[in-house]
Design a protein around this motif. Sequence first.
Motif, short mmCIF file in Angstrom:
data_model
loop_
_atom_site.label_atom_id
_atom_site.label_comp_id
_atom_site.label_asym_id
_atom_site.label_seq_id
_atom_site.Cartn_x
_atom_site.Cartn_y
_atom_site.Cartn_z
N LEU A 95 0.79 -1.36 -0.02
CA LEU A 95 0.10 0.17 0.06
C LEU A 95 0.82 1.14 -0.09
O LEU A 95 0.62 2.32 -0.76
CB LEU A 95 -0.91 0.07 1.26
N ARG A 136 1.86 2.67 -3.35
CA ARG A 136 0.81 2.60 -4.54
C ARG A 136 -0.09 3.81 -4.50
O ARG A 136 -0.17 4.68 -3.77
CB ARG A 136 -0.32 1.49 -3.95
N PHE A 191 -4.20 5.07 -6.02
CA PHE A 191 -5.19 4.83 -6.27
C PHE A 191 -5.94 5.65 -7.27
O PHE A 191 -5.72 6.66 -7.05
CB PHE A 191 -6.13 4.63 -4.78
N TYR A 247 -6.83 10.52 -8.36
CA TYR A 247 -5.83 9.82 -7.72
C TYR A 247 -5.54 10.12 -6.41
O TYR A 247 -5.58 11.43 -5.87
CB TYR A 247 -4.48 10.27 -8.73
N SER A 298 -2.84 8.74 -2.80
CA SER A 298 -2.24 7.86 -1.94
C SER A 298 -2.44 7.79 -0.48
O SER A 298 -3.38 8.45 -0.50
CB SER A 298 -0.80 8.01 -2.44
N SER A 344 -13.93 0.55 -0.80
CA SER A 344 -13.44 -0.07 -2.02
C SER A 344 -13.06 -1.55 -1.99
O SER A 344 -13.05 -1.98 -0.70
CB SER A 344 -12.16 0.81 -2.22
N HIS A 374 -10.85 -4.60 -3.77
CA HIS A 374 -9.91 -5.06 -4.72
C HIS A 374 -9.49 -6.49 -5.04
O HIS A 374 -9.74 -7.36 -3.79
CB HIS A 374 -8.39 -4.51 -4.59
N SER A 380 -8.52 1.56 -9.27
CA SER A 380 -7.51 0.40 -9.57
C SER A 380 -6.30 1.04 -8.34
O SER A 380 -6.32 2.35 -8.21
CB SER A 380 -6.89 0.45 -10.92
N SER A 381 -5.51 0.14 -8.18
CA SER A 381 -4.31 0.18 -7.36
C SER A 381 -3.26 0.21 -8.04
O SER A 381 -3.16 -1.13 -8.69
CB SER A 381 -4.65 -0.33 -6.09
N THR A 395 1.33 0.97 -9.20
CA THR A 395 2.53 1.89 -8.89
C THR A 395 2.79 2.43 -10.21
O THR A 395 2.86 2.22 -11.15
CB THR A 395 3.57 0.73 -8.65
N GLN A 420 -8.70 5.71 5.47
CA GLN A 420 -9.02 4.43 4.88
C GLN A 420 -8.57 3.21 5.91
O GLN A 420 -7.42 3.42 6.64
CB GLN A 420 -8.41 4.08 3.61
#
Length: 436
Positions: A12, A15, A17, A29, A31, A55, A57, A91-92, A94, A143
């Motif tokens: 995480l 990353r 999101f 976007y 982070s 959310s 995933h 989506s998550s 890099t 989150q």
Amino acid sequence: MLKRAMFRWGQLSSRVFAVEFDLRAEPLYFSLSSNPQVLHHAHQQLFGDEGKLFSLHVHCDNRTEKARTHAEIKHKLSVALSRDCDVFEASSFTPDVKNSVVKGFFIRDKSTTTLSEDMLKTLQQSKSVCVFSYKREGQYCWQELWSPVDQVQESVRQYITPAAAAQHHPSTLNIRNSDVFYCMKEAYEVLQECTDIIPESKEVLKLVDEQLETSRGDGFPVIVIEGLDATGKTTLTEALRESLNATLLKSPPQCLAPFRQRFDSEPPLIRRAFYALGNYITAAHIGKESLRAPVIVDRYWHSTAAYAIATAVGGRVENLPKPGSELYQWPEDLLKPNLVLLLTVSPEERLRRLRGRGQDKTVEEAELEMNQLFRLKVEETYKRIQNPACIIVDASPSPQEVLQQVQHLIRNEMSLVNNQLPMRQDKKPCNPSTHH
Ligand SMILES: Nc1ncnc2c1ncn2[C@@H]1O[C@H](COP(=O)(O)OP(=O)(O)O)[C@@H](O)[C@H]1O
Ligand SMILES: Nc1ccn([C@H]2C[C@H](O)[C@@H](COP(=O)(O)OP(=O)(O)O)O2)c(=O)n1
């Protein structure tokens, strides 16, 4: 549980999101940070006070299982939560790192019931699904891993931090070998991985194996006709067949027709691998037939790549891979045609032709009719594909005029002196069997 924990703590921090909040705009976007961060105005719209926010995933090592789980959840969410919830693709990833995308959804539940929570509870039982919830606190939002019983162990808050737009839209990062295949082996392996869940895969692979023995030497020209549905491909290819005394082929080939519906109901990974293999079978047919006569092909790799990329890339045309991207390169082992013509008509004329035909439209074509963005992305992708690139033909005049225009083009492009096409090629297309 181990995997979920790994996803949570191992991945995480680096990353970003992306939530496709408004398909006509940039995604939102963000982070995560352990320090509270003031939300921007745009982010306040997403994490506003209204409703509960989640959310989810899907992450799993087996790619076909992951693709099917994602498609299944998408279907469930759209059926069950359509009334009181907003569901956005999320989506998550890099930033700018290929294959780093973990796909999922962002849910804003404005209902007074526990509908979304009941559903998330069921979904969360799968070890490949990870659910987060979001809470507002003044100007901040955090989150945390969601637990239906509200007893989050290691309840570490991660604050939402607005992040800069990524250079490459996240949906472009996983296209290679998930949506578009650049050699036969990659598509072949996807179907091999599905033989247990989709028995038809075995039959398709068998057909591929049987066809690929054919080779191609110097032969007659191979001309591909591309375009959206109802731009006049069938009308033109039939007319060309007659006027050039040519052989008419299609991709996917007729031998795959019994399987098409089955693979059309599968998620993109599997569906696109099926169409990719169809091109290799058609290539083998082209190899054989072009020894005898000119060959006209109704749809080929341009269609496979253009529909796949346009479906994979969310939102606007600007989100497509940039012109010149390697994603627009022709597969190294697929027989190249001598000429690719792209039929274009205005959206209004195309709709008129679709209606005039009065046929049932495929789900994708119905979507296309409604979805102007999608149509624009398919056409733009067609135009960006390189080596061979397509030549654009205005297909709005009468069928006779379009035919004449195309005959003229073929004659010019192939340096023909008269209407007869028996000629030998200058370019040697690559031979699929040598790469098998
Ligand atoms: N040049 C044209 N002008 C007007 N109508 C056309 C023309 N070409 C095709 N059509 C009509 O448009 C519809 C779609 O054409 P078709 O050749 O089936 O397209 P596609 O194969 O690209 O889906 C058909 O009803 C056809 O008769
Ligand atoms: N060579 C091909 C041909 C079609 N496809 C896919 C792309 C779209 O999902 C559909 C479009 O096919 P459709 O049946 O609508 O096309 P027609 O206009 O009927 O020829 O098929 C492909 O991936 N590769």
